[in-house]
Write a protein that holds these residues in place. Structure first.
Motif, mmCIF file in Angstrom:
data_model
loop_
_atom_site.group_PDB
_atom_site.id
_atom_site.type_symbol
_atom_site.label_atom_id
_atom_site.label_comp_id
_atom_site.label_asym_id
_atom_site.label_seq_id
_atom_site.Cartn_x
_atom_site.Cartn_y
_atom_site.Cartn_z
ATOM 1 N N LEU A 172 0.836 -1.189 0.000
ATOM 2 C CA LEU A 172 0.000 0.000 0.000
ATOM 3 C C LEU A 172 0.873 1.242 0.000
ATOM 4 N N SER A 173 0.402 2.270 -0.634
ATOM 5 C CA SER A 173 0.971 3.599 -0.414
ATOM 6 C C SER A 173 -0.208 4.531 -0.195
ATOM 7 N N MET A 174 0.017 5.554 0.606
ATOM 8 C CA MET A 174 -1.073 6.467 0.947
ATOM 9 C C MET A 174 -0.585 7.901 0.978
ATOM 10 N N ALA A 175 -1.469 8.779 0.578
ATOM 11 C CA ALA A 175 -1.347 10.203 0.864
ATOM 12 C C ALA A 175 -2.306 10.429 2.019
ATOM 13 N N ALA A 176 -1.832 11.045 3.087
ATOM 14 C CA ALA A 176 -2.637 11.127 4.303
ATOM 15 C C ALA A 176 -2.362 12.419 5.057
ATOM 16 N N ARG A 177 -3.169 12.634 6.063
ATOM 17 C CA ARG A 177 -2.962 13.717 7.032
ATOM 18 C C ARG A 177 -2.674 13.053 8.369
ATOM 19 N N ALA A 178 -1.736 13.614 9.105
ATOM 20 C CA ALA A 178 -1.383 13.078 10.422
ATOM 21 C C ALA A 178 -1.601 14.153 11.466
ATOM 22 N N CYS A 179 -2.284 13.801 12.528
ATOM 23 C CA CYS A 179 -2.434 14.773 13.613
ATOM 24 C C CYS A 179 -2.070 14.108 14.931
ATOM 25 N N ALA A 180 -1.480 14.887 15.799
ATOM 26 C CA ALA A 180 -1.078 14.385 17.105
ATOM 27 C C ALA A 180 -2.314 13.985 17.895
ATOM 28 N N VAL A 181 -2.225 12.855 18.573
ATOM 29 C CA VAL A 181 -3.311 12.392 19.432
ATOM 30 C C VAL A 181 -3.200 13.152 20.748
ATOM 31 N N GLU A 182 -4.198 13.966 21.036
ATOM 32 C CA GLU A 182 -4.197 14.775 22.262
ATOM 33 C C GLU A 182 -5.044 14.140 23.363
ATOM 34 N N THR A 192 4.584 6.047 28.259
ATOM 35 C CA THR A 192 3.276 6.628 28.563
ATOM 36 C C THR A 192 2.974 7.696 27.507
ATOM 37 N N PRO A 193 1.723 8.138 27.428
ATOM 38 C CA PRO A 193 1.399 9.199 26.469
ATOM 39 C C PRO A 193 2.202 10.485 26.689
ATOM 40 N N ASP A 194 2.704 10.687 27.910
ATOM 41 C CA ASP A 194 3.503 11.886 28.188
ATOM 42 C C ASP A 194 4.939 11.767 27.683
ATOM 43 N N GLU A 195 5.375 10.538 27.383
ATOM 44 C CA GLU A 195 6.769 10.307 27.005
ATOM 45 C C GLU A 195 6.994 10.200 25.502
ATOM 46 N N VAL A 196 5.920 10.105 24.729
ATOM 47 C CA VAL A 196 6.031 9.966 23.276
ATOM 48 C C VAL A 196 4.987 10.845 22.603
ATOM 49 N N ARG A 197 5.166 11.036 21.312
ATOM 50 C CA ARG A 197 4.164 11.718 20.493
ATOM 51 C C ARG A 197 3.480 10.644 19.652
ATOM 52 N N LEU A 198 2.171 10.550 19.784
ATOM 53 C CA LEU A 198 1.371 9.611 19.003
ATOM 54 C C LEU A 198 0.666 10.378 17.894
ATOM 55 N N PHE A 199 0.635 9.769 16.710
ATOM 56 C CA PHE A 199 -0.042 10.401 15.577
ATOM 57 C C PHE A 199 -1.140 9.497 15.035
ATOM 58 N N ARG A 200 -2.266 10.122 14.709
ATOM 59 C CA ARG A 200 -3.375 9.461 14.018
ATOM 60 C C ARG A 200 -3.254 9.822 12.547
ATOM 61 N N VAL A 201 -3.225 8.813 11.696
ATOM 62 C CA VAL A 201 -3.040 9.006 10.263
ATOM 63 C C VAL A 201 -4.355 8.691 9.557
#
Length: 150
Positions: A81-91, A119-128
């Protein structure tokens, strides 16, 4: 999106565990990096360091290109697969904790990590969120792709 194509995309997402993401650096050059991922349907998640180049790039420009594939000795067995996407940080902390619980499930045969999960405070999570998905399937012919707009 046709149901058969959707099932094929989901099967490829479920079969794999790593993807290459490409973000845009401040100088305009793309930066490609390999990351692990999990998905809920067509929504993908990955994590990175709080102040990593990926995190800084995506804070400035949320566009992301990605590929998911695997090596094969048979040229005509290439799929991916290849994708064009938007990524936003999970807040949202609940969403972030859910994603962090999902990640180890992608590696059921791996021995326990020698370190604790972050933990969520130690990393940046992204939703794609994909905008365009290209399904590569050489079993249907050399270079065969199906293009889907989400």
């Amino acid at each position: 999106m046709d149901d058969q194509i959707r099932r094929k995309i989901l099967a490829l997402l479920d079969r794999h565990r790593i993807m290459t993401v490409a973000t845009l650096r401040p100088d305009g050059w793309p930066q490609a990096t390999t990351v692990g991922y999990v998905n809920e349907g067509l929504t993908l998640y990955f994590l990175c360091g709080l102040d990593s180049q990926k995190a800084r790039n995506l804070a400035r420009d949320d566009r992301l290109s990605l590929t998911i594939d695997h090596d094969t000795a048979d040229l005509m067995a290439i799929t991916g697969l290849s994708m064009a996407a938007r990524a936003c940080a999970v807040e949202d902390r609940v969403e972030a904790e859910k994603v962090l619980r999902m990640l180890p499930l992608k590696y059921p045969d791996t021995p326990p990590l020698p370190i604790k999960m972050p933990t969520p405070d130690e990393v940046r999570l992204f939703r794609v969120t994909p905008l365009v998905i290209s399904i590569l399937d050489y079993t249907k012919g050399f270079g065969h792709t199906d293009l889907v707009h989400c």
